[in-house]
Scaffold this motif. Structure first.
Motif, PDB file in Angstrom:
ATOM      1  N   SER A  94       4.273   1.550  -1.672  1.00  0.00           N
ATOM      2  CA  SER A  94       2.915   1.633  -2.217  1.00  0.00           C
ATOM      3  C   SER A  94       2.189   0.297  -2.101  1.00  0.00           C
ATOM      4  N   MET A  95       2.875  -0.770  -2.477  1.00  0.00           N
ATOM      5  CA  MET A  95       2.259  -2.097  -2.427  1.00  0.00           C
ATOM      6  C   MET A  95       2.028  -2.550  -0.987  1.00  0.00           C
ATOM      7  N   ALA A  96       2.952  -2.230  -0.089  1.00  0.00           N
ATOM      8  CA  ALA A  96       2.783  -2.598   1.316  1.00  0.00           C
ATOM      9  C   ALA A  96       1.567  -1.893   1.910  1.00  0.00           C
ATOM     10  N   GLU A  97       1.375  -0.639   1.549  1.00  0.00           N
ATOM     11  CA  GLU A  97       0.217   0.102   2.057  1.00  0.00           C
ATOM     12  C   GLU A  97      -1.084  -0.510   1.531  1.00  0.00           C
ATOM     13  N   THR A  98      -1.100  -0.892   0.262  1.00  0.00           N
ATOM     14  CA  THR A  98      -2.279  -1.559  -0.295  1.00  0.00           C
ATOM     15  C   THR A  98      -2.521  -2.890   0.399  1.00  0.00           C
ATOM     16  N   ARG A 143      -1.610  -3.690   3.391  1.00  0.00           N
ATOM     17  CA  ARG A 143      -2.051  -3.406   4.762  1.00  0.00           C
ATOM     18  C   ARG A 143      -3.547  -3.082   4.790  1.00  0.00           C
ATOM     19  N   THR A 144      -3.996  -2.227   3.885  1.00  0.00           N
ATOM     20  CA  THR A 144      -5.394  -1.802   3.923  1.00  0.00           C
ATOM     21  C   THR A 144      -6.361  -2.870   3.426  1.00  0.00           C
ATOM     22  N   THR A 145      -5.934  -3.678   2.454  1.00  0.00           N
ATOM     23  CA  THR A 145      -6.824  -4.726   1.926  1.00  0.00           C
ATOM     24  C   THR A 145      -6.661  -6.046   2.662  1.00  0.00           C
ATOM     25  N   GLN A 146      -5.533  -6.191   3.366  1.00  0.00           N
ATOM     26  CA  GLN A 146      -5.168  -7.437   4.043  1.00  0.00           C
ATOM     27  C   GLN A 146      -5.095  -8.605   3.048  1.00  0.00           C
ATOM     28  N   LYS A 147      -4.652  -8.302   1.842  1.00  0.00           N
ATOM     29  CA  LYS A 147      -4.527  -9.313   0.780  1.00  0.00           C
ATOM     30  C   LYS A 147      -3.194  -9.150   0.065  1.00  0.00           C
ATOM     31  N   ALA A 148      -2.821 -10.207  -0.647  1.00  0.00           N
ATOM     32  CA  ALA A 148      -1.622 -10.163  -1.479  1.00  0.00           C
ATOM     33  C   ALA A 148      -1.804  -9.110  -2.565  1.00  0.00           C
ATOM     34  N   VAL A 149      -0.708  -8.456  -2.919  1.00  0.00           N
ATOM     35  CA  VAL A 149      -0.721  -7.454  -3.980  1.00  0.00           C
ATOM     36  C   VAL A 149       0.320  -7.861  -5.010  1.00  0.00           C
ATOM     37  N   ILE A 150      -0.082  -7.867  -6.275  1.00  0.00           N
ATOM     38  CA  ILE A 150       0.821  -8.190  -7.377  1.00  0.00           C
ATOM     39  C   ILE A 150       0.778  -7.028  -8.360  1.00  0.00           C
ATOM     40  N   LYS A 151       1.944  -6.480  -8.669  1.00  0.00           N
ATOM     41  CA  LYS A 151       2.036  -5.354  -9.607  1.00  0.00           C
ATOM     42  C   LYS A 151       3.379  -5.413 -10.320  1.00  0.00           C
ATOM     43  N   LYS A 152       3.536  -4.491 -11.255  1.00  0.00           N
ATOM     44  CA  LYS A 152       4.834  -4.312 -11.899  1.00  0.00           C
ATOM     45  C   LYS A 152       5.492  -3.079 -11.308  1.00  0.00           C
ATOM     46  N   PHE A 197       5.475  -9.063  -5.939  1.00  0.00           N
ATOM     47  CA  PHE A 197       4.330  -9.413  -5.096  1.00  0.00           C
ATOM     48  C   PHE A 197       4.699  -9.220  -3.638  1.00  0.00           C
ATOM     49  N   VAL A 198       3.713  -8.785  -2.853  1.00  0.00           N
ATOM     50  CA  VAL A 198       3.896  -8.657  -1.413  1.00  0.00           C
ATOM     51  C   VAL A 198       2.700  -9.293  -0.714  1.00  0.00           C
ATOM     52  N   ILE A 199       3.005  -9.970   0.376  1.00  0.00           N
ATOM     53  CA  ILE A 199       1.992 -10.614   1.205  1.00  0.00           C
ATOM     54  C   ILE A 199       2.031  -9.913   2.558  1.00  0.00           C
ATOM     55  N   PRO A 200       0.889  -9.398   3.029  1.00  0.00           N
ATOM     56  CA  PRO A 200       0.906  -8.722   4.328  1.00  0.00           C
ATOM     57  C   PRO A 200       1.067  -9.726   5.475  1.00  0.00           C
ATOM     58  N   ILE A 201       1.732  -9.283   6.522  1.00  0.00           N
ATOM     59  CA  ILE A 201       1.915 -10.107   7.724  1.00  0.00           C
ATOM     60  C   ILE A 201       1.199  -9.399   8.871  1.00  0.00           C
ATOM     61  N   PHE A 202       0.191 -10.076   9.397  1.00  0.00           N
ATOM     62  CA  PHE A 202      -0.603  -9.543  10.505  1.00  0.00           C
ATOM     63  C   PHE A 202      -0.563 -10.507  11.681  1.00  0.00           C
ATOM     64  N   VAL A 203      -0.586  -9.954  12.887  1.00  0.00           N
ATOM     65  CA  VAL A 203      -0.804 -10.729  14.104  1.00  0.00           C
ATOM     66  C   VAL A 203      -1.827  -9.939  14.922  1.00  0.00           C
ATOM     67  N   ASN A 204      -2.927 -10.608  15.254  1.00  0.00           N
ATOM     68  CA  ASN A 204      -4.003  -9.940  16.009  1.00  0.00           C
ATOM     69  C   ASN A 204      -4.418  -8.613  15.372  1.00  0.00           C
ATOM     70  N   GLU A 205      -4.612  -8.617  14.077  1.00  0.00           N
ATOM     71  CA  GLU A 205      -5.028  -7.420  13.329  1.00  0.00           C
ATOM     72  C   GLU A 205      -3.963  -6.324  13.273  1.00  0.00           C
ATOM     73  N   GLU A 206      -2.777  -6.596  13.806  1.00  0.00           N
ATOM     74  CA  GLU A 206      -1.695  -5.610  13.745  1.00  0.00           C
ATOM     75  C   GLU A 206      -0.793  -5.924  12.547  1.00  0.00           C
ATOM     76  N   PHE A 207      -0.626  -4.932  11.683  1.00  0.00           N
ATOM     77  CA  PHE A 207       0.225  -5.074  10.507  1.00  0.00           C
ATOM     78  C   PHE A 207       1.682  -4.974  10.928  1.00  0.00           C
ATOM     79  N   LEU A 208       2.465  -6.018  10.592  1.00  0.00           N
ATOM     80  CA  LEU A 208       3.874  -6.056  10.968  1.00  0.00           C
ATOM     81  C   LEU A 208       4.825  -5.843   9.803  1.00  0.00           C
ATOM     82  N   GLY A 209       4.341  -6.070   8.576  1.00  0.00           N
ATOM     83  CA  GLY A 209       5.204  -5.915   7.417  1.00  0.00           C
ATOM     84  C   GLY A 209       4.751  -6.806   6.281  1.00  0.00           C
ATOM     85  N   THR A 210       5.679  -7.061   5.359  1.00  0.00           N
ATOM     86  CA  THR A 210       5.362  -7.890   4.196  1.00  0.00           C
ATOM     87  C   THR A 210       6.490  -8.859   3.897  1.00  0.00           C
ATOM     88  N   ALA A 211       6.129  -9.922   3.232  1.00  0.00           N
ATOM     89  CA  ALA A 211       7.097 -10.852   2.645  1.00  0.00           C
ATOM     90  C   ALA A 211       6.718 -10.951   1.178  1.00  0.00           C
TER      91      ALA A 211
END
Length: 167
Positions: free
Chosen positions: A67-71, A73-82, A90-104
């Motif tokens: 759920s957080m990874a999808e958020t 990906r769509t917002t291209q921002k860090a997501v913090i939740k419980k 917390f998850v940070i999206p990882i993008f290269v050339n606008e392509e979503f690769l995953g999260t850290a």
């Protein structure tokens, strides 16, 4: 393109280790398909590995991650939740050339003033609440400032690892 195309598994492993060593969170690197590139390098507490250790309870972690990874990906921002049991994630999206690769990101810490649901954890793990309370003694708390520092650290590391343009 995949995460391992921009950095080898060992680099992602090192990032997961840094998240744990510097901030105490379960550090994790997850690709766009929800596959764990690297497991946590250390556990923030004894509750998390108990939850992750069972097919029945693991869904709590994976549903929060997906759920957080999808958020992210769509917002291209860090997501913090419980998560459902009350840990901050917390998850940070990882993008290269606008392509979503995953999260850290990281999880497994209780933010000051937060609460864990020991009744829910006991039902989830099929153990007595007293056993859960013993596991919960290992849970660390963190300030919002430390959480924000962890998010900023991971964002900066991702910027270092991802090329600004890949042909």
């Amino acid at each position: 393109m995949k995460l391992i195309d921009i950095a080898p598994v060992e680099v992602w492993q090192r990032l997961a280790q840094e998240i744990y060593d510097k901030f105490g969170f379960n550090g994790s690197i997850v690709d766009r398909d929800g596959v764990v590139v690297h497991l946590p390098a250390g556990w923030a507490n004894k509750v998390c590995p108990a939850i992750k250790g069972s097919d029945d309870s693991r869904v709590v972690c994976s549903s929060a991650q997906l759920s957080m990874a999808e958020t992210a990906r769509t917002t291209q921002k860090a997501v913090i939740k419980k998560c459902d049991v009350g840990f901050t994630k917390f998850v940070i999206p990882i993008f290269v050339n606008e392509e979503f690769l995953g999260t850290a990101g990281g999880c497994g810490i209780l933010i000051e003033g937060g609460e864990l649901d020991d009744f829910y954890i006991s039902k989830l793990l099929h153990i007595e609440e007293e056993q859960v309370k013993k596991l919960m003694e290992t849970v660390k708390t963190s300030s919002i400032d430390k959480l924000e520092a962890a998010v900023e650290f991971v964002q900066n590391r991702i910027k270092e690892l991802t090329p600004s343009s890949v042909e």
